[in-house]
Design a protein around this motif. Structure first.
Motif, PDB file in Angstrom:
ATOM      1  N   ILE A 112      38.034  47.422  27.702  1.00 22.49           N
ATOM      2  CA  ILE A 112      38.728  46.288  28.326  1.00 22.49           C
ATOM      3  C   ILE A 112      38.667  45.072  27.417  1.00 22.49           C
ATOM      4  O   ILE A 112      39.664  44.360  27.230  1.00 22.49           O
ATOM      5  CB  ILE A 112      38.132  45.990  29.721  1.00 22.49           C
ATOM      6  CG1 ILE A 112      38.486  47.119  30.684  1.00 22.49           C
ATOM      7  CG2 ILE A 112      38.625  44.641  30.246  1.00 22.49           C
ATOM      8  CD1 ILE A 112      37.695  47.092  31.981  1.00 22.49           C
ATOM      9  N   CYS A 113      37.508  44.832  26.816  1.00 26.56           N
ATOM     10  CA  CYS A 113      37.355  43.726  25.870  1.00 26.56           C
ATOM     11  C   CYS A 113      38.346  43.873  24.713  1.00 26.56           C
ATOM     12  O   CYS A 113      39.037  42.915  24.344  1.00 26.56           O
ATOM     13  CB  CYS A 113      35.915  43.682  25.366  1.00 26.56           C
ATOM     14  SG  CYS A 113      35.599  42.517  24.031  1.00 26.56           S
ATOM     15  N   LEU A 114      38.430  45.058  24.133  1.00 23.26           N
ATOM     16  CA  LEU A 114      39.347  45.279  23.015  1.00 23.26           C
ATOM     17  C   LEU A 114      40.806  45.142  23.440  1.00 23.26           C
ATOM     18  O   LEU A 114      41.630  44.610  22.695  1.00 23.26           O
ATOM     19  CB  LEU A 114      39.103  46.661  22.403  1.00 23.26           C
ATOM     20  CG  LEU A 114      37.773  46.837  21.683  1.00 23.26           C
ATOM     21  CD1 LEU A 114      37.605  48.281  21.239  1.00 23.26           C
ATOM     22  CD2 LEU A 114      37.645  45.884  20.503  1.00 23.26           C
ATOM     23  N   LEU A 115      41.134  45.603  24.644  1.00 21.42           N
ATOM     24  CA  LEU A 115      42.512  45.501  25.139  1.00 21.42           C
ATOM     25  C   LEU A 115      42.874  44.071  25.524  1.00 21.42           C
ATOM     26  O   LEU A 115      44.048  43.701  25.526  1.00 21.42           O
ATOM     27  CB  LEU A 115      42.725  46.432  26.335  1.00 21.42           C
ATOM     28  CG  LEU A 115      42.779  47.917  26.003  1.00 21.42           C
ATOM     29  CD1 LEU A 115      42.691  48.747  27.276  1.00 21.42           C
ATOM     30  CD2 LEU A 115      44.037  48.252  25.212  1.00 21.42           C
ATOM     31  N   ASP A 116      41.881  43.263  25.861  1.00 20.65           N
ATOM     32  CA  ASP A 116      42.113  41.876  26.286  1.00 20.65           C
ATOM     33  C   ASP A 116      41.839  40.895  25.149  1.00 20.65           C
ATOM     34  O   ASP A 116      41.307  39.809  25.362  1.00 20.65           O
ATOM     35  CB  ASP A 116      41.249  41.563  27.514  1.00 20.65           C
ATOM     36  CG  ASP A 116      41.729  40.334  28.273  1.00 20.65           C
ATOM     37  OD1 ASP A 116      42.896  39.915  28.082  1.00 20.65           O
ATOM     38  OD2 ASP A 116      40.934  39.778  29.054  1.00 20.65           O
ATOM     39  N   GLN A 117      42.173  41.302  23.945  1.00 11.00           N
ATOM     40  CA  GLN A 117      42.080  40.454  22.763  1.00 11.00           C
ATOM     41  C   GLN A 117      40.685  39.900  22.503  1.00 11.00           C
ATOM     42  O   GLN A 117      40.529  38.790  22.019  1.00 11.00           O
ATOM     43  CB  GLN A 117      43.096  39.296  22.864  1.00 11.00           C
ATOM     44  CG  GLN A 117      44.528  39.743  23.037  1.00 11.00           C
ATOM     45  CD  GLN A 117      44.970  40.676  21.915  1.00 11.00           C
ATOM     46  OE1 GLN A 117      44.790  40.367  20.747  1.00 11.00           O
ATOM     47  NE2 GLN A 117      45.529  41.820  22.257  1.00 11.00           N
ATOM     48  N   GLY A 118      39.648  40.669  22.860  1.00  8.71           N
ATOM     49  CA  GLY A 118      38.280  40.272  22.581  1.00  8.71           C
ATOM     50  C   GLY A 118      37.599  39.491  23.690  1.00  8.71           C
ATOM     51  O   GLY A 118      36.443  39.111  23.575  1.00  8.71           O
ATOM     52  N   ARG A 119      38.316  39.291  24.796  1.00 11.10           N
ATOM     53  CA  ARG A 119      37.781  38.515  25.923  1.00 11.10           C
ATOM     54  C   ARG A 119      36.844  39.371  26.764  1.00 11.10           C
ATOM     55  O   ARG A 119      37.104  40.545  27.002  1.00 11.10           O
ATOM     56  CB  ARG A 119      38.940  38.032  26.796  1.00 11.10           C
ATOM     57  CG  ARG A 119      38.550  37.106  27.915  1.00 11.10           C
ATOM     58  CD  ARG A 119      39.727  36.683  28.799  1.00 11.10           C
ATOM     59  NE  ARG A 119      41.049  36.884  28.251  1.00 11.10           N
ATOM     60  CZ  ARG A 119      41.745  35.965  27.572  1.00 11.10           C
ATOM     61  NH1 ARG A 119      41.222  34.782  27.347  1.00 11.10           N
ATOM     62  NH2 ARG A 119      42.951  36.238  27.131  1.00 11.10           N
ATOM     63  N   ILE A 120      35.740  38.784  27.233  1.00 10.08           N
ATOM     64  CA  ILE A 120      34.842  39.524  28.115  1.00 10.08           C
ATOM     65  C   ILE A 120      34.906  39.032  29.547  1.00 10.08           C
ATOM     66  O   ILE A 120      34.792  39.809  30.457  1.00 10.08           O
ATOM     67  CB  ILE A 120      33.384  39.538  27.605  1.00 10.08           C
ATOM     68  CG1 ILE A 120      32.883  38.142  27.309  1.00 10.08           C
ATOM     69  CG2 ILE A 120      33.254  40.455  26.421  1.00 10.08           C
ATOM     70  CD1 ILE A 120      31.416  38.078  26.932  1.00 10.08           C
ATOM     71  N   LYS A 121      35.065  37.749  29.769  1.00  8.09           N
ATOM     72  CA  LYS A 121      35.306  37.218  31.114  1.00  8.09           C
ATOM     73  C   LYS A 121      35.437  35.709  31.032  1.00  8.09           C
ATOM     74  O   LYS A 121      34.934  35.081  30.103  1.00  8.09           O
ATOM     75  CB  LYS A 121      34.208  37.612  32.088  1.00  8.09           C
ATOM     76  CG  LYS A 121      32.846  37.024  31.821  1.00  8.09           C
ATOM     77  CD  LYS A 121      31.852  37.408  32.903  1.00  8.09           C
ATOM     78  CE  LYS A 121      30.522  36.726  32.639  1.00  8.09           C
ATOM     79  NZ  LYS A 121      29.581  36.964  33.696  1.00  8.09           N
ATOM     80  N   ASP A 122      36.084  35.149  32.019  1.00 10.47           N
ATOM     81  CA  ASP A 122      36.188  33.688  32.144  1.00 10.47           C
ATOM     82  C   ASP A 122      36.506  32.995  30.829  1.00 10.47           C
ATOM     83  O   ASP A 122      35.899  31.986  30.481  1.00 10.47           O
ATOM     84  CB  ASP A 122      34.886  33.104  32.712  1.00 10.47           C
ATOM     85  CG  ASP A 122      34.522  33.704  34.059  1.00 10.47           C
ATOM     86  OD1 ASP A 122      35.446  34.045  34.823  1.00 10.47           O
ATOM     87  OD2 ASP A 122      33.317  33.830  34.331  1.00 10.47           O
ATOM     88  N   ASP A 123      37.454  33.541  30.101  1.00 11.40           N
ATOM     89  CA  ASP A 123      37.862  32.980  28.815  1.00 11.40           C
ATOM     90  C   ASP A 123      36.738  32.899  27.788  1.00 11.40           C
ATOM     91  O   ASP A 123      36.769  32.085  26.885  1.00 11.40           O
ATOM     92  CB  ASP A 123      38.522  31.607  28.999  1.00 11.40           C
ATOM     93  CG  ASP A 123      39.869  31.732  29.691  1.00 11.40           C
ATOM     94  OD1 ASP A 123      40.561  32.739  29.455  1.00 11.40           O
ATOM     95  OD2 ASP A 123      40.222  30.831  30.469  1.00 11.40           O
ATOM     96  N   LYS A 124      35.716  33.739  27.931  1.00 14.24           N
ATOM     97  CA  LYS A 124      34.683  33.865  26.916  1.00 14.24           C
ATOM     98  C   LYS A 124      35.064  35.048  26.033  1.00 14.24           C
ATOM     99  O   LYS A 124      35.480  36.080  26.518  1.00 14.24           O
ATOM    100  CB  LYS A 124      33.317  34.103  27.544  1.00 14.24           C
ATOM    101  CG  LYS A 124      32.809  32.909  28.310  1.00 14.24           C
ATOM    102  CD  LYS A 124      31.449  33.182  28.886  1.00 14.24           C
ATOM    103  CE  LYS A 124      31.014  32.001  29.732  1.00 14.24           C
ATOM    104  NZ  LYS A 124      29.744  32.252  30.400  1.00 14.24           N
ATOM    105  N   PHE A 125      34.913  34.856  24.728  1.00 16.84           N
ATOM    106  CA  PHE A 125      35.303  35.886  23.785  1.00 16.84           C
ATOM    107  C   PHE A 125      34.078  36.466  23.090  1.00 16.84           C
ATOM    108  O   PHE A 125      33.205  35.733  22.639  1.00 16.84           O
ATOM    109  CB  PHE A 125      36.279  35.322  22.745  1.00 16.84           C
ATOM    110  CG  PHE A 125      37.637  35.063  23.317  1.00 16.84           C
ATOM    111  CD1 PHE A 125      38.637  36.002  23.186  1.00 16.84           C
ATOM    112  CD2 PHE A 125      37.896  33.893  24.013  1.00 16.84           C
ATOM    113  CE1 PHE A 125      39.895  35.780  23.722  1.00 16.84           C
ATOM    114  CE2 PHE A 125      39.151  33.662  24.555  1.00 16.84           C
ATOM    115  CZ  PHE A 125      40.147  34.606  24.407  1.00 16.84           C
TER     116      PHE A 125
END
Length: 170
Positions: free
Chosen positions: A72-85
């Motif tokens: 999910i992190c890789l698919l979401d451009q490196g994001r893990i949650k709440d706009d934290k990368f």
């Protein structure tokens, strides 16, 4: 003896909490031991201290849950949650950038030539076109394994799709 593989420095603490080197992870009751066929039977394999200690690469043990978070992190451009990368955009781009053209034989099971074309290797990920004719998608993936374990991560960013297969038999 020091059994650290450096995993902790590559994957900092996030919501991905269960990623461990083989040595620290094997102390958990839910640890899936490697297995193989021997004398016609499936048998648990001992852990080999040398298994992850080779130049240019290392290994991790993880759960399907945490590998899904990684996908999910890789698919979401490196994001893990709440706009934290977890991964900077530039780093993610470098991971996916083709560094090596991969030449394969047409009879290879890993990359069957009738469905997989234009294979390149970036930093830890293969990239290729999957499909036939005008129905193809770009795929990013990584596979790995040592005696007794195998893993596969496949991402189709255009479809926001990830596939993970983990096995403790191999």
């Amino acid at each position: 003896s020091n059994t650290s593989t450096g995993v902790e420095s590559v994957m900092p603490p996030t919501t991905i909490e269960k990623v461990k080197s083989i040595f620290s992870g094997s102390k958990r009751p839910s640890f899936a031991w490697p297995h193989h066929h021997k004398n016609g039977r499936i048998q648990k394999m001992p852990l080999n201290p040398e298994a992850y200690l080779f130049n240019g690469s290392t290994g991790i043990n993880s759960s399907i849950h945490d590998m899904a978070l990684w996908a999910i992190c890789l698919l979401d451009q490196g994001r893990i949650k709440d706009d934290k990368f977890l991964i900077k955009q530039e780093t993610l781009g470098e991971l996916r950038k083709p560094h090596i053209d991969v030449i394969t034989k047409s009879d290879r099971l890993q990359f069957p030539s009738e469905r997989i074309k234009n294979i390149t290797y970036g930093m830890g990920h293969f990239a290729y076109e999957y499909g036939e004719g005008d129905k193809t998608v770009k795929v990013i993936g990584h596979m790995g394994g040592i005696s007794g374990v195998r893993g596969l991560l496949v991402l189709v960013p255009s479809q926001n799709l990830g596939l993970i297969i983990l096995s403790n038999m191999g």
